[in-house]
Design a protein around this motif. Structure first.
Motif, PDB file in Angstrom:
ATOM      1  N   GLY A  53      47.609  33.693  47.613  1.00 17.43           N
ATOM      2  CA  GLY A  53      46.550  34.558  47.115  1.00 17.43           C
ATOM      3  C   GLY A  53      46.402  34.475  45.612  1.00 17.43           C
ATOM      4  N   LEU A  54      46.528  33.277  45.063  1.00 16.16           N
ATOM      5  CA  LEU A  54      46.440  33.089  43.611  1.00 16.16           C
ATOM      6  C   LEU A  54      45.023  33.340  43.131  1.00 16.16           C
ATOM      7  N   HIS A  55      44.917  33.828  41.904  1.00 14.78           N
ATOM      8  CA  HIS A  55      43.604  34.110  41.338  1.00 14.78           C
ATOM      9  C   HIS A  55      42.867  32.805  41.077  1.00 14.78           C
ATOM     10  N   GLU A  56      41.593  32.785  41.377  1.00 16.12           N
ATOM     11  CA  GLU A  56      40.813  31.549  41.283  1.00 16.12           C
ATOM     12  C   GLU A  56      40.699  31.028  39.850  1.00 16.12           C
ATOM     13  N   LEU A  57      40.656  31.940  38.858  1.00 19.34           N
ATOM     14  CA  LEU A  57      40.549  31.477  37.472  1.00 19.34           C
ATOM     15  C   LEU A  57      41.830  30.778  37.030  1.00 19.34           C
ATOM     16  N   ALA A  58      42.973  31.331  37.446  1.00 20.91           N
ATOM     17  CA  ALA A  58      44.249  30.699  37.108  1.00 20.91           C
ATOM     18  C   ALA A  58      44.375  29.344  37.793  1.00 20.91           C
ATOM     19  N   VAL A  59      43.959  29.270  39.045  1.00 18.50           N
ATOM     20  CA  VAL A  59      44.001  28.003  39.771  1.00 18.50           C
ATOM     21  C   VAL A  59      43.084  26.985  39.114  1.00 18.50           C
ATOM     22  N   GLU A  60      41.945  27.428  38.646  1.00 12.81           N
ATOM     23  CA  GLU A  60      41.008  26.532  37.964  1.00 12.81           C
ATOM     24  C   GLU A  60      41.633  25.956  36.695  1.00 12.81           C
ATOM     25  N   ASP A  61      42.341  26.789  35.931  1.00 12.42           N
ATOM     26  CA  ASP A  61      43.021  26.309  34.723  1.00 12.42           C
ATOM     27  C   ASP A  61      44.092  25.287  35.067  1.00 12.42           C
TER      28      ASP A  61
END
Length: 322
Positions: A53-61
Motif C-alpha cells: 500500500g505504498l503511496h503513489e508519489l513515493a513510488v513515482e520518485d
C-alpha cells in the motif's frame, strides 16, 4: 530485480517468502517484512505498491530516480532517498540512489545505479535479534547508517589528495598542474556535499520533537547518524575552504612565475640593447672616426661591449632578475 524478501517475527527470521505472500505475513501480529530490490522494474514497484500500500508519489520518485536526498512522511509511511556515491571504472565519482520505504511493519529498499549492496546490513541485523525486534525503525536506521558511513572513506581520500597537492604547490612548474587537480577535487567535494547537506535537517527531525511513527523507540540511533552527517559536512566545508585557498595560492604562483620569466627576458633584452647601441654607433659610415684607422680599434670595441654587458649581467644577477 528482487534481491531478497524475508519475514521476521520478534527479530528472528521466519523464512524467505514470495512477493505474493507479503500481504498474508503483514496481517500476522509482530511480523516484519523486509524486501530489498536492485534497479527495480516498473512491474516490481507496482507489485510492492499493491502488497504494502505504498503511496503513489513515493513510488513515482523511486521509479524515476535522480531525486534530491530527502525524508518525507506519507501517513504512517516514511520515504527516504539517499545518494550512493562511489568510484566508477574510470575513477570518476558516480551517484546512485537508495530509496527506503519504512512502514508500521515493513521496510522496502530500492537500490538504483549502485554497485555496492547492503547484504552485510541484513546479516548484521539478523545477528542482533533484540535490536531487529524493535521493528522497521531499526532496519531503516541500519540502512541509512550504512549508506552514510560509506561517505567517510571518500572524504578521507579527498583529504589525502588535498594534502598531496599542497606539498607540490611551491615546486617550480607545478602550479598549473596543481590547479587542474584542485578543480577536480572541488568537483568531487560538490558531489559529496550534494549527497550530505540535504539529509542533515531531515535526520535531525528523526530524533527530536515529533518523531515519525516508524522511528519511535530508535531516536538515539538516528542521533548517531545525524552526528556522522554533521562531521562529514564540517570536514567537507573545511576542505572546500582549503581548496579555495590553495587555488588562490596557485594562481599567485603562476603570476609570480610569469613575472620571473618577464624579468629574465627584460634583463637579457637590456643587455643586448646596450651591445646593439655600441655596434650601431661604430657601424655608422662617417668619414672621420679615428678608431676606424686604429690598429686595436676592433678588439677595443669588443672589450668595451663585453665589459658593459658583463657589468649589466652582474647587476641583474644581484637584483635577482637572472
Amino acid at each position: 530485480m528482487l534481491i531478497n524478501c524475508v519475514a521476521y517475527r520478534q527479530g528472528v527470521k521466519l523464512a524467505d517468502i514470495a512477493v505474493e505472500a507479503i500481504s498474508e505475513h503483514l496481517a500476522e501480529p509482530g511480523t516484519l517484512v523486509w524486501v530489498a530490490l536492485r534497479d527495480a522494474s516498473d512491474d516490481e514497484l507496482a507489485a510492492m505498491q499493491r502488497e504494502f500500500g505504498l503511496h503513489e508519489l513515493a513510488v513515482e520518485d523511486a521509479r524515476h530516480g535522480h531525486q534530491r536526498p530527502k525524508i518525507e512522511e506519507y501517513g504512517d509511511m516514511l520515504f527516504t532517498v539517499v545518494h550512493l556515491v562511489e568510484y566508477g571504472p574510470t575513477d570518476e565519482l558516480q551517484v546512485g540512489e537508495l530509496a527506503i520505504f519504512a512502514g508500521p511493519n515493513y521496510v522496502v529498499s530500492v537500490r538504483n545505479r549502485g554497485t555496492q549492496g547492503f547484504v552485510g546490513v541484513r546479516a548484521r541485523c539478523e545477528q542482533a535479534p533484540a535490536l531487529l525486534a524493535q521493528g522497521p525503525g531499526f532496519v531503516f536506521y541500519a540502512l541509512l547508517d550504512a549508506a552514510v558511513d560509506r561517505y567517510f572513506p571518500l572524504v578521507e581520500e579527498l583529504e589525502n589528495l588535498v594534502d598531496g597537492i599542497e606539498t607540490q604547490i611551491f615546486e617550480p612548474g607545478a602550479a598549473r598542474r596543481s590547479i587542474e587537480q584542485l578543480y577536480d577535487v572541488k568537483r568531487r567535494l560538490a558531489v559529496l556535499r550534494h549527497a550530505v547537506l540535504p539529509l542533515i535537517d531531515p535526520v535531525l527531525r528523526l530524533h527530536g520533537g515529533r518523531t515519525p511513527a516508524a522511528c519511535v523507540g530508535t531516536q538515539e540511533y538516528f542521533r548517531d547518524v545525524s552526528d556522522h552527517l554533521m562531521r562529514i559536512n564540517g570536514t567537507l566545508d573545511a576542505l572546500r575552504e582549503t581548496v579555495a585557498t590553495a587555488i588562490q595560492v596557485n594562481l599567485s604562483m603562476v603570476t609570480i612565475e610569469e613575472s620571473e620569466t618577464t624579468k629574465r627576458l627584460a634583463a637579457w633584452a637590456g643587455i643586448f640593447a646596450v651591445a646593439t647601441a655600441f655596434v650601431g654607433v661604430w657601424g655608422m659610415n662617417f668619414r672621420y672616426m679615428p678608431e676606424l684607422d686604429w690598429r686595436w680599434g676592433y678588439p677595443a670595441a669588443l672589450a668595451v661591449i663585453g665589459s658593459v654587458c658583463a657589468l649589466m649581467y652582474r647587476r641583474f644577477k644581484k637584483l635577482g632578475w637572472l
